[in-house]
Structures are given as structure tokens and as C-alpha cells.
Design a protein around this motif. Sequence first.
Motif, short mmCIF file in Angstrom:
data_model
loop_
_atom_site.label_atom_id
_atom_site.label_comp_id
_atom_site.label_asym_id
_atom_site.label_seq_id
_atom_site.Cartn_x
_atom_site.Cartn_y
_atom_site.Cartn_z
N SER A 1 4.45 -4.25 -19.55
CA SER A 1 5.32 -3.26 -18.98
C SER A 1 4.69 -2.31 -19.06
CB SER A 1 6.83 -3.01 -20.17
OG SER A 1 6.06 -2.37 -21.22
N MET A 2 3.71 -1.19 -19.22
CA MET A 2 3.02 -0.61 -19.31
C MET A 2 1.62 -0.78 -18.24
SD MET A 2 4.47 1.88 -20.39
CE MET A 2 3.54 3.32 -20.90
N ASP A 3 1.39 -1.36 -17.19
CA ASP A 3 1.04 -2.25 -16.80
C ASP A 3 0.70 -1.38 -15.36
OD1 ASP A 3 -1.22 -3.79 -15.59
OD2 ASP A 3 -0.06 -5.60 -14.97
N THR A 4 -0.53 -0.40 -15.64
CA THR A 4 -0.39 0.48 -14.11
C THR A 4 -1.65 -0.41 -13.08
OG1 THR A 4 -2.68 1.45 -15.35
CG2 THR A 4 -0.52 2.60 -15.26
N HIS B 1 7.90 -13.46 -19.96
CA HIS B 1 8.05 -12.17 -21.31
C HIS B 1 7.49 -11.75 -21.20
CE1 HIS B 1 9.00 -15.89 -23.91
NE2 HIS B 1 8.10 -16.82 -23.42
N VAL B 2 7.97 -9.97 -21.01
CA VAL B 2 7.48 -8.93 -21.08
C VAL B 2 7.29 -8.13 -22.64
CG1 VAL B 2 8.58 -6.29 -19.79
CG2 VAL B 2 9.50 -8.80 -19.01
N LEU B 3 5.70 -8.23 -22.30
CA LEU B 3 5.43 -7.38 -23.50
C LEU B 3 5.84 -6.13 -23.15
CD1 LEU B 3 2.37 -8.96 -23.58
CD2 LEU B 3 4.09 -10.68 -25.10
N GLU B 4 7.02 -6.09 -23.99
CA GLU B 4 7.27 -3.94 -24.25
C GLU B 4 5.98 -3.34 -25.15
OE1 GLU B 4 9.78 -3.01 -22.42
OE2 GLU B 4 11.06 -4.95 -21.98
N GLY B 5 4.80 -2.25 -24.16
CA GLY B 5 4.63 -1.06 -24.29
C GLY B 5 3.36 -1.20 -23.74
N ALA B 6 3.36 -2.82 -23.76
CA ALA B 6 1.14 -2.70 -23.32
C ALA B 6 1.26 -2.84 -22.27
CB ALA B 6 1.59 -4.76 -23.31
N GLY B 7 -0.31 -2.81 -21.86
CA GLY B 7 -1.27 -2.55 -20.98
C GLY B 7 -1.84 -3.83 -20.43
N HIS B 8 -2.03 -3.73 -19.08
CA HIS B 8 -2.41 -4.66 -18.31
C HIS B 8 -3.96 -5.73 -19.07
CE1 HIS B 8 -3.77 -6.79 -14.57
NE2 HIS B 8 -5.03 -6.46 -14.84
N ARG C 1 0.76 -1.12 0.05
CA ARG C 1 0.21 -0.34 -0.01
C ARG C 1 0.86 1.15 -0.15
NH1 ARG C 1 -4.46 1.61 1.02
NH2 ARG C 1 -5.69 -0.09 1.58
N ALA C 2 1.75 0.86 0.89
CA ALA C 2 2.57 2.50 0.95
C ALA C 2 3.25 2.49 -0.25
CB ALA C 2 3.86 1.92 2.59
N VAL C 3 3.72 1.78 -1.12
CA VAL C 3 4.42 1.59 -2.69
C VAL C 3 3.36 2.70 -3.33
CG1 VAL C 3 5.67 0.77 -4.60
CG2 VAL C 3 6.03 0.19 -2.56
N VAL C 4 2.12 1.93 -3.68
CA VAL C 4 1.49 2.29 -4.50
C VAL C 4 0.24 2.65 -3.99
CG1 VAL C 4 1.61 0.20 -5.49
CG2 VAL C 4 -0.45 0.24 -4.02
N GLU C 5 0.18 3.99 -2.92
CA GLU C 5 -1.24 4.48 -2.75
C GLU C 5 -0.99 5.44 -3.67
OE1 GLU C 5 1.19 6.67 1.20
OE2 GLU C 5 -0.57 5.45 1.58
N ALA D 1 -4.98 4.92 -10.82
CA ALA D 1 -5.83 4.29 -11.30
C ALA D 1 -5.94 2.61 -9.50
CB ALA D 1 -5.17 3.47 -12.24
N LEU D 2 -5.46 2.84 -8.95
CA LEU D 2 -5.63 1.86 -7.60
C LEU D 2 -5.97 2.39 -6.42
CD1 LEU D 2 -1.91 0.09 -7.74
CD2 LEU D 2 -4.34 -0.68 -9.34
N GLN D 3 -6.35 3.63 -6.55
CA GLN D 3 -7.20 3.94 -5.34
C GLN D 3 -8.74 3.87 -4.55
OE1 GLN D 3 -5.69 6.92 -2.76
NE2 GLN D 3 -4.24 6.08 -4.00
#
Length: 327
Positions: free
Chosen positions: A246-249, A271-278, A178-182, A186-188
Motif C-alpha cells: 500500500s505504500m509503494d511509491t 492481496h494488499v500488504l498494508e503499510g509496506a513499500g515496494h 506520465r501526467a499522473v506521476v510526473e 521518486a520517479l523523476q
Amino acid sequence: MATLTASFDACADAFEAGFADVTLTDPVEGGPMPVIVAYPTRSAAGTTGLGPFTISARRNAAPAPGSYPLIVFSHGTAGTNLGHHDSLTALARAGFVAAAVEHPRDNSRDDSGFATDLTMIGRPHHIVALIDGLLANPTMGPLIDKNRIGMVGHSAGGYTALLIAGAVPSFARASEYRAVVEKNPALQSALQRADAAGSQRRRPDLEYISDPRILALVLWAPGFGYAFDKDALSKVHVPILLYRPSMDTLVPHPWGAERIAEFLPTRPEYHVLEGAGHFVFFAPCPWMLSLTARQVCADPPGINRAKIHERLNAELITFFRQALPPS
């Protein structure tokens, strides 16, 4: 397991895809639990319209005789069993039975169980009931090789898949997460809802379960990674194919796939999908859905979801063929 090398030629269609609706009983609360199933057929190609979606499969086509591996899908929070329909039908055309459950109280129509024990503990129960129900189904059961079962999970579905494989989550690091992402907008709302729901225990008798019948996992942007450490994952010993956009928020790095890859007893294929979102793993959206579900349907600039799905589906087929060989 050898490094994954997907070949589009090797994954050429062997069948057409049939499609069926199955309704099972929710093992947690007893209500209906909708399931969609794609399976191999020798019938002519066809499509099925379901709401805004067009499924590349003919409804209730005659199944092609045979014994096929079963791949079960678990969608993300507030998702739908139609969200990965193109992957289900791709697997069916390649000689698999593929089925997706709509998780009760954690779907696009009703997410009232979000962050409660009904979903955080109940989701694996849904998957066990899905497998049991399909094996007992008079049409689907005879098609399934019960010794060759795999699973795909997206987001909270990835969390579900890890539990099915023997993981036991611990939420002791939730405050650190929580301290990292508060400060992540997008997660609030999700964090606030989780706070309210997490204190509720609606089924005190409900316990975590696993299912040794599932022999391989594909994890797409798995959620709740902070709940897993070396001890939590110590019993997970099945082959795993793991993806991180890699762009997962919504599953911030390194609290998702990266953390899981680090603590698994055996390093997964990663695998990392560069530039892609969640939501890149969600099937390409029809235009109508794009207007009403922009968060799910829109991709970052430069991302062609249809092209990515050609790759993802080919890699699914290759991975499960390697991980679930004929006996």
C-alpha cells in the motif's frame, strides 16, 4: 482456483536446501547469464556466503532424488538474482526447484539496457532460456517435472511474467501515466532515463514471446501496469497470485497491481500488504547491505520484513502446490 489459505503446518519443511550456480548464455546478446538454483536435498542443513548475503542452503549438496516443480524468478529493474534468495530456499525445502536469473543489462551491476528493447522485449527471452537451460542441465534437468512450472516476478519481473503468460503490452497510455506521476520525485530520474532510452531500438528483429510451459504466476508489485489493458491481457489465462504494497511509491496506485487485476480475464487472488513499500519483497537485508542500499533495505515504520516473508513464503508454497498439482 480456490482462495489461497496458507498453512504454516502444511508448508513444514520436507527437505533441506541445496544451492548451485549455473551460467547460461544470454539469448539476446550472447554474453553470460548468471543463474542461482535452490533445490531439495537430504544433506545436512548449511549456508552459503555470497557477497553480503548468507544463503540458507548448502552449496552443491547432493540433490534429493525425485521430480519436482520448477519455479523461476524474475527480479526488478537493476535488481539481482540474489534478491529473493530466502524465497528460493523456502521453496526448495518444500520440494521445489527454484531458480533466479540475473537479467543482462538490467541488474545491479549493469542496468545499461533500462527501458530499451533489450530488456522490455528481451526479459521474457531470458526466462525461456532459463527454463531451456535448466532442463538441459545434467544435474538440474533430471530433478524437474517439466509439466509443473511456475514463475514469480517482482516489479519489472512482474511485467516480464505477464508477457511470458501471453500479454502483449501497449505503451499508448504512457503520456497519460506520465501526467499522473510526473510530480513524484521518486520517479523523476527513471522517467528521464526512460525517455532517453525508449527511442533506441538496439535489436530491431527482437519480438515479444510467451512460454506456455509456465502454468501459474505470482506477481509482486508488478511494474509498467499502464502498458496493460483488457486487450493486452486477453490471452493471460493462468492462475495468478497478486500483491500490492500500500505504500509503494515506485509503482503508484492504481497504475500497477490494481489495473492489472481489473483487466485480467479472470480475477486473480489479490492481496494488499498494508503499510509496506515496494521493496518489501526483497529478502531481509544483512546489516552491511542496509548501510549501502537504504532504499531497498529500509521499510516504513511498523513493517517487520522478516515476519512478512514468513507469510509470503508460506503463501508461495501453498499457491504453487494448488496451481501445479502432481499429474
